[in-house]
Design a protein around this motif. Structure first.
Motif, PDB file in Angstrom:
ATOM      1  N   TRP A  98      26.371  52.803  41.606  1.00 15.28           N
ATOM      2  CA  TRP A  98      26.354  53.198  40.395  1.00 15.28           C
ATOM      3  C   TRP A  98      28.223  53.792  39.590  1.00 15.28           C
ATOM      4  O   TRP A  98      28.491  54.651  40.668  1.00 15.28           O
ATOM      5  N   ARG A  99      28.248  53.017  38.322  1.00 14.69           N
ATOM      6  CA  ARG A  99      29.128  54.196  37.871  1.00 14.69           C
ATOM      7  C   ARG A  99      29.069  54.774  36.894  1.00 14.69           C
ATOM      8  O   ARG A  99      28.358  54.796  35.654  1.00 14.69           O
ATOM      9  N   PHE A 100      29.241  56.764  36.622  1.00 16.84           N
ATOM     10  CA  PHE A 100      29.143  56.496  36.076  1.00 16.84           C
ATOM     11  C   PHE A 100      30.619  56.738  34.500  1.00 16.84           C
ATOM     12  O   PHE A 100      31.319  57.276  35.279  1.00 16.84           O
ATOM     13  N   ARG A 101      30.206  57.803  33.950  1.00 17.77           N
ATOM     14  CA  ARG A 101      30.751  58.298  32.059  1.00 17.77           C
ATOM     15  C   ARG A 101      30.362  59.019  31.740  1.00 17.77           C
ATOM     16  O   ARG A 101      29.040  58.954  31.365  1.00 17.77           O
ATOM     17  N   ASP A 102      30.575  60.266  31.705  1.00 17.16           N
ATOM     18  CA  ASP A 102      29.914  61.261  30.475  1.00 17.16           C
ATOM     19  C   ASP A 102      29.350  61.823  31.119  1.00 17.16           C
ATOM     20  O   ASP A 102      27.721  61.584  30.674  1.00 17.16           O
ATOM     21  N   GLY A 103      28.472  61.414  32.323  1.00 16.29           N
ATOM     22  CA  GLY A 103      27.533  61.666  32.988  1.00 16.29           C
ATOM     23  C   GLY A 103      26.346  61.378  32.904  1.00 16.29           C
ATOM     24  O   GLY A 103      25.156  61.041  32.854  1.00 16.29           O
ATOM     25  N   LYS A 104      27.040  59.770  31.951  1.00 19.75           N
ATOM     26  CA  LYS A 104      25.834  58.801  31.787  1.00 19.75           C
ATOM     27  C   LYS A 104      26.268  57.788  32.913  1.00 19.75           C
ATOM     28  O   LYS A 104      27.319  57.103  33.274  1.00 19.75           O
ATOM     29  N   LEU A 105      24.701  56.327  33.215  1.00 19.45           N
ATOM     30  CA  LEU A 105      25.228  55.566  34.148  1.00 19.45           C
ATOM     31  C   LEU A 105      25.857  54.113  33.164  1.00 19.45           C
ATOM     32  O   LEU A 105      25.054  53.669  32.511  1.00 19.45           O
ATOM     33  N   ALA A 106      26.959  54.419  33.407  1.00 17.57           N
ATOM     34  CA  ALA A 106      28.009  53.286  32.489  1.00 17.57           C
ATOM     35  C   ALA A 106      27.787  51.677  33.157  1.00 17.57           C
ATOM     36  O   ALA A 106      28.048  50.648  32.821  1.00 17.57           O
ATOM     37  N   GLY A 107      27.655  51.623  34.569  1.00 16.50           N
ATOM     38  CA  GLY A 107      27.597  50.200  35.507  1.00 16.50           C
ATOM     39  C   GLY A 107      27.174  50.845  36.781  1.00 16.50           C
ATOM     40  O   GLY A 107      26.881  51.699  37.700  1.00 16.50           O
ATOM     41  N   LEU A 108      26.934  49.472  36.890  1.00 15.97           N
ATOM     42  CA  LEU A 108      25.927  49.132  38.316  1.00 15.97           C
ATOM     43  C   LEU A 108      26.214  47.383  38.661  1.00 15.97           C
ATOM     44  O   LEU A 108      26.001  46.433  38.481  1.00 15.97           O
ATOM     45  N   ARG A 109      26.994  47.809  39.836  1.00 13.42           N
ATOM     46  CA  ARG A 109      26.332  46.890  40.802  1.00 13.42           C
ATOM     47  C   ARG A 109      25.376  46.369  42.234  1.00 13.42           C
ATOM     48  O   ARG A 109      25.756  47.526  43.032  1.00 13.42           O
ATOM     49  N   ALA A 110      24.803  45.642  41.941  1.00  9.90           N
ATOM     50  CA  ALA A 110      23.729  45.995  42.730  1.00  9.90           C
ATOM     51  C   ALA A 110      23.341  44.700  43.487  1.00  9.90           C
ATOM     52  O   ALA A 110      23.606  43.276  43.638  1.00  9.90           O
ATOM     53  N   PHE A 111      23.328  44.915  45.431  1.00  8.42           N
ATOM     54  CA  PHE A 111      22.989  43.660  46.118  1.00  8.42           C
ATOM     55  C   PHE A 111      21.403  44.503  46.538  1.00  8.42           C
ATOM     56  O   PHE A 111      21.586  45.032  47.705  1.00  8.42           O
ATOM     57  N   VAL A 112      20.377  43.417  46.492  1.00 10.05           N
ATOM     58  CA  VAL A 112      19.983  43.304  46.746  1.00 10.05           C
ATOM     59  C   VAL A 112      18.649  41.844  47.580  1.00 10.05           C
ATOM     60  O   VAL A 112      19.932  41.051  47.178  1.00 10.05           O
ATOM     61  N   ILE A 113      18.115  42.324  48.610  1.00 13.91           N
ATOM     62  CA  ILE A 113      17.923  41.850  49.801  1.00 13.91           C
ATOM     63  C   ILE A 113      16.486  41.442  49.822  1.00 13.91           C
ATOM     64  O   ILE A 113      16.042  42.287  49.994  1.00 13.91           O
ATOM     65  N   LYS A 114      15.907  40.369  49.758  1.00 13.91           N
ATOM     66  CA  LYS A 114      13.796  40.756  49.909  1.00 13.91           C
ATOM     67  C   LYS A 114      13.759  40.686  51.094  1.00 13.91           C
ATOM     68  O   LYS A 114      14.726  39.263  51.913  1.00 13.91           O
TER      69      LYS A 114
END
Length: 117
Positions: A98-114
């Motif tokens: 997660w990348r935060f900006r001004d205390g909020k969630l501004a971006g996500l790079r998710a690696f998800v494996i079933k």
């Protein structure tokens, strides 16, 4: 700052597990961008809202094993149990950056494996 970011993400995960997606979205910037590596990119809060409406047909169960923070970045590693594309409960392992900006969630790079049921 890093402890605030950790607390914010854990609060957001709790909201998701309660099915309160709007409470989670309130923690995001309007222009948040989520990249599910090898799958899709969501641009903006409305795109995330629509994704949640179709993906989380019932609230998922999220377990966080590790939170690693540095500066404006927070990495979460854990598991999520939710319905898959066939409506069956499935277990996924994830690593979210997660990348935060001004205390909020501004971006996500998710690696998800079933990984199982």
């Amino acid at each position: 700052m890093t402890e605030d970011n950790k607390a914010s993400l854990l609060r957001g995960n709790a909201a998701i597990m309660e099915g309160n997606y709007e409470e989670f979205l309130a923690l995001c910037t309007d222009d948040t961008e989520w990249t599910f590596v090898g799958d899709t990119v969501l641009k903006g809060k409305e795109a995330v809202r629509q994704w949640m409406a179709t993906t989380y047909t019932e609230p998922p169960t999220v377990t966080v094993d590790y939170l690693i923070a540095e500066g404006d970045f927070l990495t979460a590693v854990g598991t999520v149990t939710m319905r898959d594309e066939n409506g069956e409960k499935a277990l996924y392992n994830y690593c979210d950056v997660w990348r935060f900006r001004d205390g909020k969630l501004a971006g996500l790079r998710a690696f998800v494996i079933k990984t199982g049921v």
